[in-house]
Design a protein around this motif. Structure first.
Motif, PDB file in Angstrom:
ATOM      1  N   GLU A   1       0.882  -1.323   0.177  1.00 14.03           N
ATOM      2  CA  GLU A   1      -0.260   0.076  -0.277  1.00 14.03           C
ATOM      3  C   GLU A   1       1.015   1.401   0.190  1.00 14.03           C
ATOM      4  OE1 GLU A   1      -2.523  -1.475   3.286  1.00 14.03           O
ATOM      5  OE2 GLU A   1      -4.401  -0.682   2.576  1.00 14.03           O
ATOM      6  N   ASP A   2       1.138   2.372  -0.737  1.00 11.98           N
ATOM      7  CA  ASP A   2       1.610   3.183  -1.345  1.00 11.98           C
ATOM      8  C   ASP A   2       1.012   4.328  -0.373  1.00 11.98           C
ATOM      9  OD1 ASP A   2       2.616   5.933  -1.931  1.00 11.98           O
ATOM     10  OD2 ASP A   2       2.643   5.023  -4.386  1.00 11.98           O
ATOM     11  N   ALA A   3       2.323   4.447   1.142  1.00 14.35           N
ATOM     12  CA  ALA A   3       1.822   5.271   2.258  1.00 14.35           C
ATOM     13  C   ALA A   3       0.924   6.244   1.450  1.00 14.35           C
ATOM     14  CB  ALA A   3       2.954   5.566   2.988  1.00 14.35           C
ATOM     15  N   ALA A   4       1.732   7.935   0.286  1.00  7.44           N
ATOM     16  CA  ALA A   4       1.604   8.126  -0.576  1.00  7.44           C
ATOM     17  C   ALA A   4       0.496   8.713  -0.342  1.00  7.44           C
ATOM     18  CB  ALA A   4       2.769   9.089  -1.732  1.00  7.44           C
ATOM     19  N   VAL A   5      -0.580   7.557  -1.105  1.00  9.80           N
ATOM     20  CA  VAL A   5      -1.177   7.693  -2.277  1.00  9.80           C
ATOM     21  C   VAL A   5      -2.943   8.197  -0.078  1.00  9.80           C
ATOM     22  CG1 VAL A   5      -3.625   6.406  -3.460  1.00  9.80           C
ATOM     23  CG2 VAL A   5      -1.110   6.598  -3.833  1.00  9.80           C
ATOM     24  N   ILE A   6      -2.263   6.676   0.779  1.00  4.51           N
ATOM     25  CA  ILE A   6      -3.267   6.937   1.782  1.00  4.51           C
ATOM     26  C   ILE A   6      -2.868   8.149   2.432  1.00  4.51           C
ATOM     27  CG2 ILE A   6      -3.292   5.924   3.749  1.00  4.51           C
ATOM     28  CD1 ILE A   6      -2.114   2.947   2.283  1.00  4.51           C
ATOM     29  N   ALA A   7      -1.938   9.007   2.646  1.00  5.33           N
ATOM     30  CA  ALA A   7      -1.886   9.977   2.823  1.00  5.33           C
ATOM     31  C   ALA A   7      -2.790  11.058   1.905  1.00  5.33           C
ATOM     32  CB  ALA A   7      -0.770  11.025   2.902  1.00  5.33           C
ATOM     33  N   ALA A   8      -3.036  10.830   0.912  1.00  4.84           N
ATOM     34  CA  ALA A   8      -3.873  12.183   0.192  1.00  4.84           C
ATOM     35  C   ALA A   8      -5.197  12.166   0.152  1.00  4.84           C
ATOM     36  CB  ALA A   8      -3.590  12.017  -1.213  1.00  4.84           C
ATOM     37  N   ALA A   9      -5.490  10.748   0.735  1.00  2.00           N
ATOM     38  CA  ALA A   9      -7.056  10.547   0.224  1.00  2.00           C
ATOM     39  C   ALA A   9      -7.820  10.743   2.073  1.00  2.00           C
ATOM     40  CB  ALA A   9      -7.042   8.542   0.461  1.00  2.00           C
ATOM     41  N   PRO A  10      -8.998  10.654   2.006  1.00  2.00           N
ATOM     42  CA  PRO A  10      -9.212  10.819   2.614  1.00  2.00           C
ATOM     43  C   PRO A  10      -9.808  10.322   4.529  1.00  2.00           C
ATOM     44  CG  PRO A  10     -11.156  10.579   0.686  1.00  2.00           C
ATOM     45  CD  PRO A  10     -10.376   9.906   0.915  1.00  2.00           C
ATOM     46  N   ASP A  11     -10.139  11.138   5.704  1.00  2.00           N
ATOM     47  CA  ASP A  11      -9.672  10.589   7.481  1.00  2.00           C
ATOM     48  C   ASP A  11     -10.679   9.395   6.944  1.00  2.00           C
ATOM     49  OD1 ASP A  11      -8.154  10.570   9.718  1.00  2.00           O
ATOM     50  OD2 ASP A  11     -10.772  10.541  10.024  1.00  2.00           O
ATOM     51  N   CYS A  12      -9.975   8.327   8.089  1.00  2.00           N
ATOM     52  CA  CYS A  12     -11.372   6.959   8.456  1.00  2.00           C
ATOM     53  C   CYS A  12     -12.128   7.540   8.935  1.00  2.00           C
ATOM     54  CB  CYS A  12     -10.066   6.002   8.119  1.00  2.00           C
ATOM     55  SG  CYS A  12      -9.192   5.893   9.782  1.00  2.00           S
TER      56      CYS A  12
ATOM     57  N   ALA B   1     -17.856   2.916   4.130  1.00  2.00           N
ATOM     58  CA  ALA B   1     -17.888   3.581   2.885  1.00  2.00           C
ATOM     59  C   ALA B   1     -16.469   4.649   3.015  1.00  2.00           C
ATOM     60  CB  ALA B   1     -18.932   4.051   2.470  1.00  2.00           C
ATOM     61  N   ALA B   2     -16.763   5.137   3.792  1.00  2.00           N
ATOM     62  CA  ALA B   2     -15.226   6.103   4.831  1.00  2.00           C
ATOM     63  C   ALA B   2     -13.895   5.353   4.603  1.00  2.00           C
ATOM     64  CB  ALA B   2     -15.958   6.770   5.439  1.00  2.00           C
ATOM     65  N   PHE B   3     -13.983   4.226   5.609  1.00  2.00           N
ATOM     66  CA  PHE B   3     -12.779   4.017   5.847  1.00  2.00           C
ATOM     67  C   PHE B   3     -12.258   3.369   4.357  1.00  2.00           C
ATOM     68  CE2 PHE B   3     -11.607  -0.330   6.402  1.00  2.00           C
ATOM     69  CZ  PHE B   3      -9.539  -0.202   7.268  1.00  2.00           C
ATOM     70  N   LEU B   4     -13.311   2.461   4.186  1.00  2.00           N
ATOM     71  CA  LEU B   4     -12.466   1.977   2.742  1.00  2.00           C
ATOM     72  C   LEU B   4     -12.048   2.956   1.894  1.00  2.00           C
ATOM     73  CD1 LEU B   4     -12.354  -0.824   0.158  1.00  2.00           C
ATOM     74  CD2 LEU B   4     -15.459   0.394  -0.286  1.00  2.00           C
ATOM     75  N   ALA B   5     -12.451   4.276   1.416  1.00  2.00           N
ATOM     76  CA  ALA B   5     -12.231   5.497   0.698  1.00  2.00           C
ATOM     77  C   ALA B   5     -10.876   6.155   1.294  1.00  2.00           C
ATOM     78  CB  ALA B   5     -13.107   6.488   0.545  1.00  2.00           C
ATOM     79  N   SER B   6     -10.518   5.379   2.587  1.00  2.00           N
ATOM     80  CA  SER B   6      -9.508   6.488   3.294  1.00  2.00           C
ATOM     81  C   SER B   6      -7.940   5.331   2.960  1.00  2.00           C
ATOM     82  CB  SER B   6      -9.446   6.078   4.453  1.00  2.00           C
ATOM     83  OG  SER B   6      -9.378   4.635   5.078  1.00  2.00           O
ATOM     84  N   ARG B   7      -8.067   4.383   1.852  1.00  2.00           N
ATOM     85  CA  ARG B   7      -7.178   3.324   1.612  1.00  2.00           C
ATOM     86  C   ARG B   7      -8.395   2.761   0.688  1.00  2.00           C
ATOM     87  NH1 ARG B   7      -4.101   3.055   6.801  1.00  2.00           N
ATOM     88  NH2 ARG B   7      -2.305   1.367   5.286  1.00  2.00           N
ATOM     89  N   PRO B   8      -7.480   3.653  -0.933  1.00  2.00           N
ATOM     90  CA  PRO B   8      -8.250   3.680  -2.005  1.00  2.00           C
ATOM     91  C   PRO B   8      -7.461   2.406  -2.506  1.00  2.00           C
ATOM     92  CG  PRO B   8      -6.814   5.361  -2.487  1.00  2.00           C
ATOM     93  CD  PRO B   8      -7.427   4.769  -0.693  1.00  2.00           C
ATOM     94  N   GLY B   9      -8.566   1.678  -3.994  1.00  2.00           N
ATOM     95  CA  GLY B   9      -7.527   0.586  -4.111  1.00  2.00           C
ATOM     96  C   GLY B   9      -5.857   0.825  -5.179  1.00  2.00           C
ATOM     97  N   ALA B  10      -6.127   2.360  -5.660  1.00  2.00           N
ATOM     98  CA  ALA B  10      -5.252   3.193  -6.190  1.00  2.00           C
ATOM     99  C   ALA B  10      -3.760   2.670  -5.157  1.00  2.00           C
ATOM    100  CB  ALA B  10      -5.370   4.544  -6.379  1.00  2.00           C
ATOM    101  N   ALA B  11      -3.846   2.723  -3.782  1.00  2.00           N
ATOM    102  CA  ALA B  11      -2.581   2.780  -3.196  1.00  2.00           C
ATOM    103  C   ALA B  11      -2.373   1.224  -3.450  1.00  2.00           C
ATOM    104  CB  ALA B  11      -3.396   3.059  -1.473  1.00  2.00           C
ATOM    105  N   GLU B  12      -2.857   0.297  -3.019  1.00  2.00           N
ATOM    106  CA  GLU B  12      -2.218  -1.281  -3.776  1.00  2.00           C
ATOM    107  C   GLU B  12      -1.630  -1.541  -4.429  1.00  2.00           C
ATOM    108  OE1 GLU B  12      -4.489  -4.677  -2.212  1.00  2.00           O
ATOM    109  OE2 GLU B  12      -5.479  -3.586  -1.570  1.00  2.00           O
ATOM    110  N   GLU B  13      -2.177  -0.863  -5.798  1.00  2.00           N
ATOM    111  CA  GLU B  13      -1.539  -0.861  -7.292  1.00  2.00           C
ATOM    112  C   GLU B  13      -0.264   0.523  -7.545  1.00  2.00           C
ATOM    113  OE1 GLU B  13      -5.251   0.887  -9.729  1.00  2.00           O
ATOM    114  OE2 GLU B  13      -6.343  -0.730  -8.611  1.00  2.00           O
ATOM    115  N   SER B  14      -0.081   1.758  -6.874  1.00  2.00           N
ATOM    116  CA  SER B  14       0.825   2.452  -6.882  1.00  2.00           C
ATOM    117  C   SER B  14       2.195   1.285  -6.446  1.00  2.00           C
ATOM    118  CB  SER B  14       1.081   3.743  -6.420  1.00  2.00           C
ATOM    119  OG  SER B  14       1.366   4.533  -6.312  1.00  2.00           O
ATOM    120  N   ALA B  15       1.835   0.890  -5.709  1.00  2.00           N
ATOM    121  CA  ALA B  15       2.972   0.189  -4.455  1.00  2.00           C
ATOM    122  C   ALA B  15       3.346  -1.186  -5.691  1.00  2.00           C
ATOM    123  CB  ALA B  15       2.063  -0.184  -3.162  1.00  2.00           C
TER     124      ALA B  15
END
Length: 285
Positions: free
Chosen positions: A20-31, A37-51
């Motif tokens: 999980e890319d820490a930079a992507v998570i840092a830019a995501a909404p707070d959990c 749904a908010a928790f899920l948005a705080s760790r988006p799939g893009a974080a996995e894909e980037s890492a």
């Protein structure tokens, strides 16, 4: 990471990565709060894909071996599939909770389901099953991460404050086998995903890779004497005690685990977690 991979390449070691890319998570909404749904948005799939993209590039450049742990985002599968076709030495696992649950079914405030990466939508679950069938995911691993019930913060249902992890070791096999049978997948493939492939990745000798080879195991299958469906049930004996010849897969001889009747999404009891608490946790993820 590249420096570590370069060092590992010298002796064909394996780097395992929480992708999980820490930079992507840092830019995501707070959990914080009770909304799943908010928790899920705080760790988006893009974080996995980037890492995973970064891990693939570094693995390719160094010629080392790497392994992606607990894949939840099926949208990363094309990256992994192409890398492996190109000869990059990367393997990947998923977990029983990603194969069993779906985000649409997790109620708000149900912090027992919190894990990182998070449980994603049913489309991801079904794509992970398809990837297992096709050989694009190599193994299924518990990612057992127990805690005492208070750490899950069921009292307030706050995903930001709750421990991030699933206690699943005790029910991993029944959960995966149940899902496999529902999809017409046989026990032989479940054995390969949960016993043979992990042992192979860990470098164990061939005889130790199969539960049918006479090596010590904690589970066996037997005919079901009664029941409305199927012909098999699962027997899970108690784990070895300290000093016995078998090592507990939760961390070593004598490590306590929750009983087989525990719910996959539940936290183990304080007593069952006593040995786990004596060892350093990997941290709330």
């Amino acid at each position: 990471m590249r420096a570590a991979l370069a060092e590992l390449a010298g002796f064909d070691g394996l780097l395992i990565a929480h992708a999980e890319d820490a930079a992507v998570i840092a830019a995501a909404p707070d959990c914080a709060g009770s909304s799943y749904a908010a928790f899920l948005a705080s760790r988006p799939g893009a974080a996995e894909e980037s890492a995973i993209a970064g891990l693939i590039a570094a693995t390719r450049d160094t010629g080392a071996r790497s392994h992606v742990v607990h894949l939840a985002d099926a949208d990363a599968l094309p990256l992994l599939r192409q890398a492996r076709a190109d000869g990059v030495r990367i393997t990947v696992e998923t977990c029983p909770h990603y194969l069993t649950f779906a985000a649409e079914q997790v109620p708000d405030g149900a912090t027992a389901f919190k894990c990182c990466p998070p449980i994603r939508e049913s489309a991801h679950r079904e794509a992970l099953w398809a990837a297992l069938r096709d050989g694009d995911v190599d193994l299924v691993v518990s990612d057992h991460s127990p805690c005492t019930p208070d750490l899950k913060r069921l009292d307030i249902g706050d995903f930001g404050a709750a421990w991030g992890g699933i206690a699943s070791l005790q029910v991993a096999l029944p959960a995966v086998w149940t899902g496999a049978r529902e999809r017409g997948i046989g026990l032989d493939r479940v054995v390969r995903w949960m016993a043979e492939a992990p042992a192979r990745l860990a470098g164990l000798p061939a005889r130790a890779r199969s539960p049918w080879a006479g090596t010590p195991t904690w589970w066996r299958s037997r005919p079901r004497s009664a029941g409305p469906s199927g012909t098999w049930s699962t027997a899970i004996p108690s784990p070895p005690t300290r000093g016995s010849s078998s090592a507990a897969s939760s961390g070593g001889p004598g490590c306590a685990v929750a009983p087989p009747t525990a719910v996959l999404s539940g936290s183990c009891s304080a007593a069952a977690c006593q040995s786990e608490r004596a060892r350093p946790f990997r941290g709330a993820r």
